[in-house]
Enzyme design. Structure first.
Site, PDB file in Angstrom:
ATOM      1  N   HIS A  93      33.380  51.524  63.785  1.00  0.00           N
ATOM      2  CA  HIS A  93      33.240  50.141  64.298  1.00  0.00           C
ATOM      3  C   HIS A  93      34.441  49.518  64.201  1.00  0.00           C
ATOM      4  O   HIS A  93      34.922  48.954  63.045  1.00  0.00           O
ATOM      5  CB  HIS A  93      31.899  50.066  64.019  1.00  0.00           C
ATOM      6  N   GLY A 170      29.202  40.331  68.702  1.00  0.00           N
ATOM      7  CA  GLY A 170      28.049  39.319  67.283  1.00  0.00           C
ATOM      8  C   GLY A 170      28.523  37.389  68.274  1.00  0.00           C
ATOM      9  O   GLY A 170      28.004  36.557  67.401  1.00  0.00           O
ATOM     10  N   SER A 208      27.009  42.392  72.263  1.00  0.00           N
ATOM     11  CA  SER A 208      26.101  41.171  72.969  1.00  0.00           C
ATOM     12  C   SER A 208      25.060  41.388  73.809  1.00  0.00           C
ATOM     13  O   SER A 208      25.086  40.536  75.023  1.00  0.00           O
ATOM     14  CB  SER A 208      27.186  39.966  72.844  1.00  0.00           C
TER      15      SER A 208
HETATM   16  C1  PEP Z   1      27.361  45.737  67.525  1.00  0.00           C
HETATM   17  O1  PEP Z   1      27.481  45.574  66.035  1.00  0.00           O
HETATM   18  O2  PEP Z   1      27.612  47.037  67.598  1.00  0.00           O
HETATM   19  C2  PEP Z   1      27.140  44.864  68.438  1.00  0.00           C
HETATM   20  C3  PEP Z   1      27.009  45.612  69.918  1.00  0.00           C
HETATM   21  O3  PEP Z   1      26.795  43.763  68.005  1.00  0.00           O
HETATM   22  P1  PEP Z   1      25.730  42.588  68.908  1.00  0.00           P
HETATM   23  O4  PEP Z   1      25.333  43.801  69.889  1.00  0.00           O
HETATM   24  O5  PEP Z   1      25.527  41.841  67.678  1.00  0.00           O
HETATM   25  O6  PEP Z   1      27.433  42.099  69.632  1.00  0.00           O
END
Ligand code: PEP
Length: 246
Positions: A93, A170, A208
């Site tokens: 990640h 995020g 997101s």
């Molecule tokens: C993630 O952390 O894998 C992610 C996609 O976060 P978000 O959906 O909040 O952007």
């Protein structure tokens, strides 16, 4: 035909009380028309196992050690995860690459450790905003995936790939369906060259993804599901995304 996979990444969020409500809400509302999972913080794996066993929803970890056992304080091995019925482990990640200095080589060893225990690694790849603006997106994601292919070539068809542009995680900024599809097609072509069974590999989009944009993203030919951060923390939001996939 690949089944869509919608996986939640809770990151470092939750409490026993809040998790109980969330897991119950997901379990109660989850359809069986696509593959579903929640990747929870390690201390909550037992809770996820107990709440989700016997349902259509699988549970996963957010990281795994490259090592089997030994003097690695703070690490959690794939064998330990396996004891809690873990089906998936996120590896690479961007938050781990950024804050914990994880390299492509380490991520590929983590993928190998997961595969050795029958756990499906969800291998995250993605470019930063600076890399996108410098025209390096393809080069970066191909380099990240190539490391995993190099180390795991013989079982590469068993992994899941998640394309997560770092600038979209995020931030509320989502890649357009066209931007995402373009990168997914590049990754698909790379997998085709690497395995006789490229059709088995799911490529998820993450960054997101939410109830409003999920349907359009998931309609792209090479987007096989989503890795969902913020929107996986409330059962109604997560279920709306799942409904878009189903
Ligand atoms: C993630 O952390 O894998 C992610 C996609 O976060 P978000 O959906 O909040 O952007």
């Amino acid at each position: 035909m690949r089944r869509t996979l919608i996986a939640g990444n809770w990151k470092m969020n939750g409490s026993l009380a809040a998790n109980a409500t969330l897991l119950e809400g997901i379990r109660a509302g989850a359809p069986v028309t696509c593959d579903l999972a929640v990747c929870v913080p390690a201390p909550y794996l037992a809770q996820a196992q107990s709440a989700l066993s016997g349902s259509a929803v699988r549970w996963g970890a957010q990281d795994v050690s490259e090592h089997e056992s030994g003097a690695y304080t703070g690490e959690v091995s794939a064998r330990m995860l396996r004891e809690f019925g873990v089906r998936y482990a996120i590896v690479g990640h961007s938050e781990r690459r950024q804050y914990h200095g994880e390299t492509d080589a380490l991520v590929s060893r983590k993928a190998r450790a997961a595969l050795a225990q029958g756990i499906t690694p969800i291998v995250c790849v993605g470019e930063t905003l600076a890399e996108r603006e410098a025209g390096q997106t393809e080069w970066v994601v191909k380099r990240q995936l190539a490391a995993v292919i190099h180390d795991n070539g013989h079982c590469i068809s068993e992994i899941v790939v998640a394309y997560e542009p770092v600038w979209a995680i995020g931030t509320g900024k989502t890649a357009t369906p066209e931007q995402a599809q373009q990168v997914h097609a590049v990754l698909r072509a790379q997998l085709k060259a690497a395995t006789p069974h490229p059709e088995r590999v799911k490529i998820l989009y993450g960054g997101s993804m939410n109830a409003a944009n999920a349907a359009q993203l998931l309609a792209q030919p090479d987007i096989d599901g989503g890795l969902i951060g913020g929107a996986s923390l409330k059962a109604p939001d997560f279920l709306t995304i799942i409904a878009a996939a189903a």
